[in-house]
Design a protein around this motif. Sequence first.
Motif, PDB file in Angstrom:
ATOM      1  N   ILE A   6      12.296  15.823  12.519  1.00 41.23           N
ATOM      2  CA  ILE A   6      13.140  15.340  11.419  1.00 41.23           C
ATOM      3  C   ILE A   6      12.986  13.828  11.237  1.00 41.23           C
ATOM      4  O   ILE A   6      12.789  13.332  10.120  1.00 41.23           O
ATOM      5  CB  ILE A   6      14.621  15.691  11.682  1.00 41.23           C
ATOM      6  N   PHE A   7      13.056  13.091  12.365  1.00 41.85           N
ATOM      7  CA  PHE A   7      12.921  11.641  12.275  1.00 41.85           C
ATOM      8  C   PHE A   7      11.509  11.233  11.849  1.00 41.85           C
ATOM      9  O   PHE A   7      11.328  10.190  11.213  1.00 41.85           O
ATOM     10  CB  PHE A   7      13.288  10.987  13.609  1.00 41.85           C
ATOM     11  N   SER A   8      10.525  12.039  12.205  1.00 48.65           N
ATOM     12  CA  SER A   8       9.153  11.753  11.785  1.00 48.65           C
ATOM     13  C   SER A   8       9.027  11.837  10.272  1.00 48.65           C
ATOM     14  O   SER A   8       8.433  10.957   9.627  1.00 48.65           O
ATOM     15  CB  SER A   8       8.177  12.746  12.438  1.00 48.65           C
ATOM     16  N   VAL A   9       9.602  12.878   9.695  1.00 48.41           N
ATOM     17  CA  VAL A   9       9.570  13.047   8.239  1.00 48.41           C
ATOM     18  C   VAL A   9      10.325  11.912   7.560  1.00 48.41           C
ATOM     19  O   VAL A   9       9.859  11.320   6.580  1.00 48.41           O
ATOM     20  CB  VAL A   9      10.170  14.411   7.829  1.00 48.41           C
ATOM     21  N   ILE A  10      11.520  11.614   8.111  1.00 47.05           N
ATOM     22  CA  ILE A  10      12.325  10.519   7.550  1.00 47.05           C
ATOM     23  C   ILE A  10      11.567   9.192   7.647  1.00 47.05           C
ATOM     24  O   ILE A  10      11.546   8.396   6.697  1.00 47.05           O
ATOM     25  CB  ILE A  10      13.674  10.399   8.295  1.00 47.05           C
ATOM     26  N   GLY A  11      10.917   8.967   8.794  1.00 45.56           N
ATOM     27  CA  GLY A  11      10.170   7.731   8.994  1.00 45.56           C
ATOM     28  C   GLY A  11       9.040   7.581   7.993  1.00 45.56           C
ATOM     29  O   GLY A  11       8.829   6.496   7.433  1.00 45.56           O
ATOM     30  N   ILE A  12       8.310   8.659   7.750  1.00 46.83           N
ATOM     31  CA  ILE A  12       7.191   8.609   6.803  1.00 46.83           C
ATOM     32  C   ILE A  12       7.692   8.347   5.392  1.00 46.83           C
ATOM     33  O   ILE A  12       7.155   7.491   4.668  1.00 46.83           O
ATOM     34  CB  ILE A  12       6.388   9.923   6.851  1.00 46.83           C
ATOM     35  N   ILE A  13       8.742   9.070   4.982  1.00 48.41           N
ATOM     36  CA  ILE A  13       9.277   8.895   3.630  1.00 48.41           C
ATOM     37  C   ILE A  13       9.836   7.489   3.441  1.00 48.41           C
ATOM     38  O   ILE A  13       9.525   6.798   2.455  1.00 48.41           O
ATOM     39  CB  ILE A  13      10.368   9.951   3.337  1.00 48.41           C
ATOM     40  N   PHE A  14      10.667   7.054   4.407  1.00 48.88           N
ATOM     41  CA  PHE A  14      11.231   5.716   4.334  1.00 48.88           C
ATOM     42  C   PHE A  14      10.120   4.665   4.351  1.00 48.88           C
ATOM     43  O   PHE A  14      10.196   3.667   3.626  1.00 48.88           O
ATOM     44  CB  PHE A  14      12.192   5.479   5.503  1.00 48.88           C
ATOM     45  N   GLY A  15       9.128   4.883   5.173  1.00 50.93           N
ATOM     46  CA  GLY A  15       8.026   3.930   5.277  1.00 50.93           C
ATOM     47  C   GLY A  15       7.274   3.784   3.965  1.00 50.93           C
ATOM     48  O   GLY A  15       6.945   2.671   3.540  1.00 50.93           O
ATOM     49  N   LEU A  16       7.014   4.899   3.296  1.00 50.20           N
ATOM     50  CA  LEU A  16       6.296   4.855   2.020  1.00 50.20           C
ATOM     51  C   LEU A  16       7.131   4.161   0.939  1.00 50.20           C
ATOM     52  O   LEU A  16       6.616   3.314   0.196  1.00 50.20           O
ATOM     53  CB  LEU A  16       5.942   6.274   1.566  1.00 50.20           C
ATOM     54  N   VAL A  17       8.403   4.521   0.875  1.00 51.68           N
ATOM     55  CA  VAL A  17       9.279   3.941  -0.147  1.00 51.68           C
ATOM     56  C   VAL A  17       9.483   2.446   0.097  1.00 51.68           C
ATOM     57  O   VAL A  17       9.353   1.619  -0.823  1.00 51.68           O
ATOM     58  CB  VAL A  17      10.645   4.665  -0.173  1.00 51.68           C
ATOM     59  N   LEU A  18       9.807   2.087   1.349  1.00 52.96           N
ATOM     60  CA  LEU A  18      10.020   0.677   1.659  1.00 52.96           C
ATOM     61  C   LEU A  18       8.722  -0.113   1.550  1.00 52.96           C
ATOM     62  O   LEU A  18       8.726  -1.274   1.137  1.00 52.96           O
ATOM     63  CB  LEU A  18      10.615   0.530   3.062  1.00 52.96           C
ATOM     64  N   GLY A  19       7.610   0.527   1.917  1.00 48.93           N
ATOM     65  CA  GLY A  19       6.318  -0.142   1.786  1.00 48.93           C
ATOM     66  C   GLY A  19       6.037  -0.514   0.342  1.00 48.93           C
ATOM     67  O   GLY A  19       5.503  -1.595   0.054  1.00 48.93           O
ATOM     68  N   GLU A  83       1.732   0.258   2.005  1.00 49.26           N
ATOM     69  CA  GLU A  83       2.540   1.478   2.000  1.00 49.26           C
ATOM     70  C   GLU A  83       2.172   2.394   3.160  1.00 49.26           C
ATOM     71  O   GLU A  83       3.039   2.891   3.878  1.00 49.26           O
ATOM     72  CB  GLU A  83       2.360   2.207   0.663  1.00 49.26           C
ATOM     73  N   GLY A  84       0.884   2.596   3.355  1.00 52.66           N
ATOM     74  CA  GLY A  84       0.427   3.465   4.440  1.00 52.66           C
ATOM     75  C   GLY A  84       0.721   2.888   5.807  1.00 52.66           C
ATOM     76  O   GLY A  84       1.122   3.608   6.729  1.00 52.66           O
ATOM     77  N   SER A  85       0.554   1.579   5.950  1.00 53.72           N
ATOM     78  CA  SER A  85       0.810   0.921   7.236  1.00 53.72           C
ATOM     79  C   SER A  85       2.287   0.994   7.605  1.00 53.72           C
ATOM     80  O   SER A  85       2.635   1.233   8.768  1.00 53.72           O
ATOM     81  CB  SER A  85       0.368  -0.547   7.177  1.00 53.72           C
ATOM     82  N   THR A  86       3.154   0.792   6.620  1.00 52.38           N
ATOM     83  CA  THR A  86       4.590   0.864   6.874  1.00 52.38           C
ATOM     84  C   THR A  86       4.984   2.268   7.324  1.00 52.38           C
ATOM     85  O   THR A  86       5.727   2.437   8.299  1.00 52.38           O
ATOM     86  CB  THR A  86       5.393   0.484   5.614  1.00 52.38           C
ATOM     87  N   ALA A  87       4.477   3.282   6.628  1.00 53.09           N
ATOM     88  CA  ALA A  87       4.783   4.670   6.997  1.00 53.09           C
ATOM     89  C   ALA A  87       4.255   4.992   8.391  1.00 53.09           C
ATOM     90  O   ALA A  87       4.938   5.641   9.197  1.00 53.09           O
ATOM     91  CB  ALA A  87       4.172   5.626   5.973  1.00 53.09           C
TER      92      ALA A  87
END
Length: 242
Positions: A6-19, A83-87
């Motif tokens: 769950i946290f992995s999915v959240i991390g990727i989504i948040f990372g892409l959006v924040l990136g 974006e990719g690096s942040t995710a």
Amino acid sequence: MWNTLIFSVIGIIFGLVLGSFYNVLIYRVPKGISLVNPKRSFCPVCNHQLAWKDNIPILSYLILGGKCRYCGSKISPIYPVIEGSTAALFLLAVFLTSNIWNMLALWILFSGGIIVTAIDLQTMMIPDFAVIMTAVGGVLWAIANGQVLLSLISAGIGFGIFLIIHFVSKQGMGFGDVEYIAALALYLVPFSLVWAILIASIAAIIFALPMLITRKANRKTRVPFGPFLALGVSIAIFIPWR
């Protein structure tokens, strides 16, 4: 296992959006462009405001073939890289700690590092908001790990050492680096601070060496040190000290 997923999915989504948002900061802040006017992103060549479908992290870049939909000018690959690096770093943080507060602190550390790296490499400046962001993450990390006093000592030592270097080098080291190391040091204990500075210095030497060899730079050439400080601290916090 499910929590990690769950946290992995959240991390990727948040990372892409924040990136994607960090790209806006990285482009606008050094140029003094307001973050709220214009509200939407725009092409830096034709100034056409972008539609929502042009702002999907990474995907829009791939669909458009790295070109602006409206004028056909080339889009810098730095955007999908950020974006990719942040995710990727947000996802990495999920596996580096099982403590949610530590994970959030790492997200802030990595976010600040990405922003500082992009802006410092382009302008040789470290924005104040990135320093403040990093300091907030450092305080969160210190509290979560029960090392508040040691972290404050580290911040004081880091600030003092770099301030001396700043004056001795006749501002060869910018004051932004002085502020940034103080914020970063909140993640560290004094022992770890030594490792962080050592790693950062070695990385900076490796970065500058090719330019020195090819004579594109000399000993007086300023090197953006912020990215290497972020790298050094990101590694040093995981070096055992107890």
